[in-house]
Design a protein around this motif. Structure first.
Motif, PDB file in Angstrom:
ATOM      1  N   ALA A  12       0.875  -1.180   0.000  1.00 39.82           N
ATOM      2  CA  ALA A  12       0.000   0.000   0.000  1.00 39.82           C
ATOM      3  C   ALA A  12       0.907   1.224   0.000  1.00 39.82           C
ATOM      4  N   ALA A 126      -3.474   3.306  -8.151  1.00 37.77           N
ATOM      5  CA  ALA A 126      -4.694   2.944  -7.419  1.00 37.77           C
ATOM      6  C   ALA A 126      -5.327   1.669  -7.960  1.00 37.77           C
ATOM      7  N   PRO A 130      -3.891  -0.187  -2.629  1.00 31.85           N
ATOM      8  CA  PRO A 130      -4.677   0.836  -1.921  1.00 31.85           C
ATOM      9  C   PRO A 130      -3.814   2.057  -1.641  1.00 31.85           C
ATOM     10  N   VAL A 132      -3.616   5.968   0.315  1.00 29.44           N
ATOM     11  CA  VAL A 132      -4.136   6.812   1.391  1.00 29.44           C
ATOM     12  C   VAL A 132      -3.473   8.178   1.271  1.00 29.44           C
ATOM     13  N   ASP A 148     -11.019  10.362  -5.720  1.00 30.26           N
ATOM     14  CA  ASP A 148     -11.369   9.009  -6.176  1.00 30.26           C
ATOM     15  C   ASP A 148     -10.193   8.042  -6.136  1.00 30.26           C
ATOM     16  N   TYR A 149      -8.979   8.550  -6.070  1.00 29.66           N
ATOM     17  CA  TYR A 149      -7.809   7.666  -6.069  1.00 29.66           C
ATOM     18  C   TYR A 149      -7.507   7.108  -4.677  1.00 29.66           C
ATOM     19  N   SER A 151      -8.382   5.592  -0.847  1.00 33.31           N
ATOM     20  CA  SER A 151      -9.332   4.851  -0.020  1.00 33.31           C
ATOM     21  C   SER A 151      -9.621   5.568   1.279  1.00 33.31           C
ATOM     22  N   LEU A 152      -8.691   6.432   1.698  1.00 33.77           N
ATOM     23  CA  LEU A 152      -8.830   7.169   2.945  1.00 33.77           C
ATOM     24  C   LEU A 152      -8.073   8.488   2.804  1.00 33.77           C
ATOM     25  N   LEU A 176      -5.536   0.306   6.762  1.00 33.89           N
ATOM     26  CA  LEU A 176      -5.031  -0.611   5.741  1.00 33.89           C
ATOM     27  C   LEU A 176      -4.865  -2.036   6.265  1.00 33.89           C
TER      28      LEU A 176
END
Length: 237
Positions: A12, A126, A130, A132, A148-149, A151-152, A176
């Protein structure tokens, strides 16, 4: 691309925003100029003190309340409010002026376009891992088209102390659910990003697009794991 340590497998990635995914310097310069012009136009008393006076007040307030370092929006609002009080405004007048100015600042802060190359890199990354966002700033990530890219999205202030403090790195890792050593943090700042990541167990990628030397920079306290000059070099990893 320069490697200072062997990378563990990257499962990630976390990203700083300002000056990492886009050049934030002209944005802040324009924001400062236009916000000051608005304040002086609508509240001329503010122009009776120069920029050095306002800057000294800003730093004094942060020394009195260290939390302001972690919430740049609150810091600006508090500075304007307290400054206008000192210049003779009532509490109600000062608060309303600070509120009105912050509405202007919010509009200016995210009024820019992110480079197409950044969108291309983030879209490809992405699709594989994932991502962030971890920012000390207050940019509207949705408005600049990057939400949009990720997750958080973690912001200093609403989500805890600013980097290099552990707060947001810990929240990212918990979200994650990965070992910290398998998360690569990417950022431009040697203290908030590189030292922050390394001291909190993440791997660190320093994006050095200014041609600096990590061995001669005053903010360098620990080497990153990898150094890049362009964001698209991440695709090689």
């Amino acid at each position: 691309m320069k490697f200072y340590r062997q990378l563990a497998p990257i499962k990630a990635m976390s990203f700083d925003l300002d000056d990492t995914l886009y050049d934030n310097r002209p944005v802040i310069a324009r924001l400062t100029r236009d916000a000051n012009a608005w304040l002086h136009l609508h509240h001329p008393i503010s122009a009776t003190q120069n920029e050095a006076w306002w800057q000294a007040l800003k730093m004094q307030l942060a020394e009195q309340d260290n939390w302001l370092y972690s919430d740049v929006a609150l810091w600006r609002h508090t500075t304007i409010y307290q400054g206008l009080l000192l210049l003779g405004y009532s509490a109600q007048q000062a608060r309303q002026a600070a509120d009105d100015l912050m509405a202007v600042v919010v509009e200016l802060r995210s009024d820019f376009s992110v480079p197409t190359s950044t969108h291309q890199v983030l879209a490809e990354l992405a699709d594989k891992r994932p991502l962030v966002a971890i920012t000390n700033g207050n940019v509207d990530v949705e408005r600049i088209g990057l939400s949009d890219y990720f997750s958080l999205i973690l912001r200093a202030g609403p989500n805890g102390h600013a980097k290099p403090h552990a707060d947001m790195f810990t929240q990212a890792q918990q979200f994650l659910t990965l070992p910290r050593e398998h998360i690569l943090h990417v950022g431009d700042h040697l203290t908030t990003d590189v030292a922050g990541a390394k001291n909190n167990g993440f791997q660190a990628c320093w994006i050095n697009d200014q041609g600096l030397s990590v061995r001669h920079e005053k903010h360098a306290s620990i080497l990153p794991d990898v150094e890049i000059e362009r964001l698209d070099e991440l695709l090689q990893l």
